[in-house]
Design a protein around this motif. Sequence first.
Motif, PDB file in Angstrom:
ATOM      1  N   ARG A  43       0.821  -1.206   0.000  1.00 22.75           N
ATOM      2  CA  ARG A  43       0.000   0.000   0.000  1.00 22.75           C
ATOM      3  C   ARG A  43       0.855   1.256   0.000  1.00 22.75           C
ATOM      4  N   ALA A  44       1.964   1.201   0.681  1.00 20.42           N
ATOM      5  CA  ALA A  44       2.863   2.359   0.766  1.00 20.42           C
ATOM      6  C   ALA A  44       4.255   1.867   1.152  1.00 20.42           C
ATOM      7  N   MET A  45       5.244   2.707   0.882  1.00 20.31           N
ATOM      8  CA  MET A  45       6.628   2.416   1.275  1.00 20.31           C
ATOM      9  C   MET A  45       7.150   3.614   2.043  1.00 20.31           C
ATOM     10  N   GLY A  46       7.974   3.344   3.027  1.00 22.63           N
ATOM     11  CA  GLY A  46       8.536   4.429   3.820  1.00 22.63           C
ATOM     12  C   GLY A  46      10.020   4.246   4.050  1.00 22.63           C
ATOM     13  N   ALA A 100       7.706   8.935   3.137  1.00 24.46           N
ATOM     14  CA  ALA A 100       6.845   7.831   2.729  1.00 24.46           C
ATOM     15  C   ALA A 100       6.138   8.196   1.440  1.00 24.46           C
ATOM     16  N   ILE A 101       5.712   7.159   0.710  1.00 26.14           N
ATOM     17  CA  ILE A 101       5.001   7.352  -0.543  1.00 26.14           C
ATOM     18  C   ILE A 101       3.966   6.252  -0.692  1.00 26.14           C
ATOM     19  N   THR A 102       2.771   6.622  -1.094  1.00 27.95           N
ATOM     20  CA  THR A 102       1.754   5.606  -1.358  1.00 27.95           C
ATOM     21  C   THR A 102       2.060   4.926  -2.688  1.00 27.95           C
ATOM     22  N   THR A 126       3.073  11.730  -1.201  1.00 26.10           N
ATOM     23  CA  THR A 126       4.319  11.712  -0.445  1.00 26.10           C
ATOM     24  C   THR A 126       4.185  12.432   0.894  1.00 26.10           C
ATOM     25  N   TYR A 127       4.989  12.008   1.839  1.00 26.99           N
ATOM     26  CA  TYR A 127       5.009  12.572   3.184  1.00 26.99           C
ATOM     27  C   TYR A 127       6.468  12.702   3.612  1.00 26.99           C
ATOM     28  N   TYR A 128       6.786  13.790   4.306  1.00 32.70           N
ATOM     29  CA  TYR A 128       8.154  14.032   4.736  1.00 32.70           C
ATOM     30  C   TYR A 128       8.190  14.529   6.171  1.00 32.70           C
ATOM     31  N   THR A 140      13.836  13.651  -1.393  1.00 30.74           N
ATOM     32  CA  THR A 140      12.719  13.359  -2.279  1.00 30.74           C
ATOM     33  C   THR A 140      12.567  11.853  -2.393  1.00 30.74           C
ATOM     34  N   ILE A 141      11.374  11.360  -2.084  1.00 30.77           N
ATOM     35  CA  ILE A 141      11.091   9.930  -2.210  1.00 30.77           C
ATOM     36  C   ILE A 141      10.383   9.692  -3.534  1.00 30.77           C
ATOM     37  N   SER A 142      10.729   8.592  -4.189  1.00 22.61           N
ATOM     38  CA  SER A 142      10.078   8.255  -5.457  1.00 22.61           C
ATOM     39  C   SER A 142       9.957   6.748  -5.555  1.00 22.61           C
ATOM     40  N   ARG A 143       9.044   6.311  -6.430  1.00 19.40           N
ATOM     41  CA  ARG A 143       8.893   4.862  -6.599  1.00 19.40           C
ATOM     42  C   ARG A 143       8.807   4.528  -8.070  1.00 19.40           C
TER      43      ARG A 143
END
Length: 126
Positions: free
Chosen positions: A32-35, A50-52, A58-60, A69-72
């Motif tokens: 569902r999400a990665m952090g 985190a990112i859904t 995204t959440y920081y 910066t988080i990315s998937r």
Amino acid sequence: QVQLVESGGGLVQAGGSLRPSCAASGRTFSIRAMGWFRQVPGKEREFAAAITWNGGNTYYADSVKGRFTISRDNAKNTVSLQMNSLKPEDTAVYYCAADVFPQGATPWAASEYDYWGQGTQVTVSS
């Protein structure tokens, strides 16, 4: 089951950049999400970003906002954390985590995550 393997940590001078990545395998369709969390000896694990998985929200943490910066990449089942303007206080072991089963907590709570990687060391020298 979801397996997570981090890579890309290292040693960098203050002001530099690093980009650790996390590869997920197993039942990745259930993510569902990665952090990303970080931990230094003697302290609790601390939320970083985190990112859904589907919507890409995204959440920081305030301490990294504007620098990280988080990315998937859903096709490759990877999540990365671009870390710029690194500071000595960013030194920690960085863990990626996968949220599979809803726990009712927020994306920045460690208790929401079900699977964890082994961690990768990030060291920022002054």
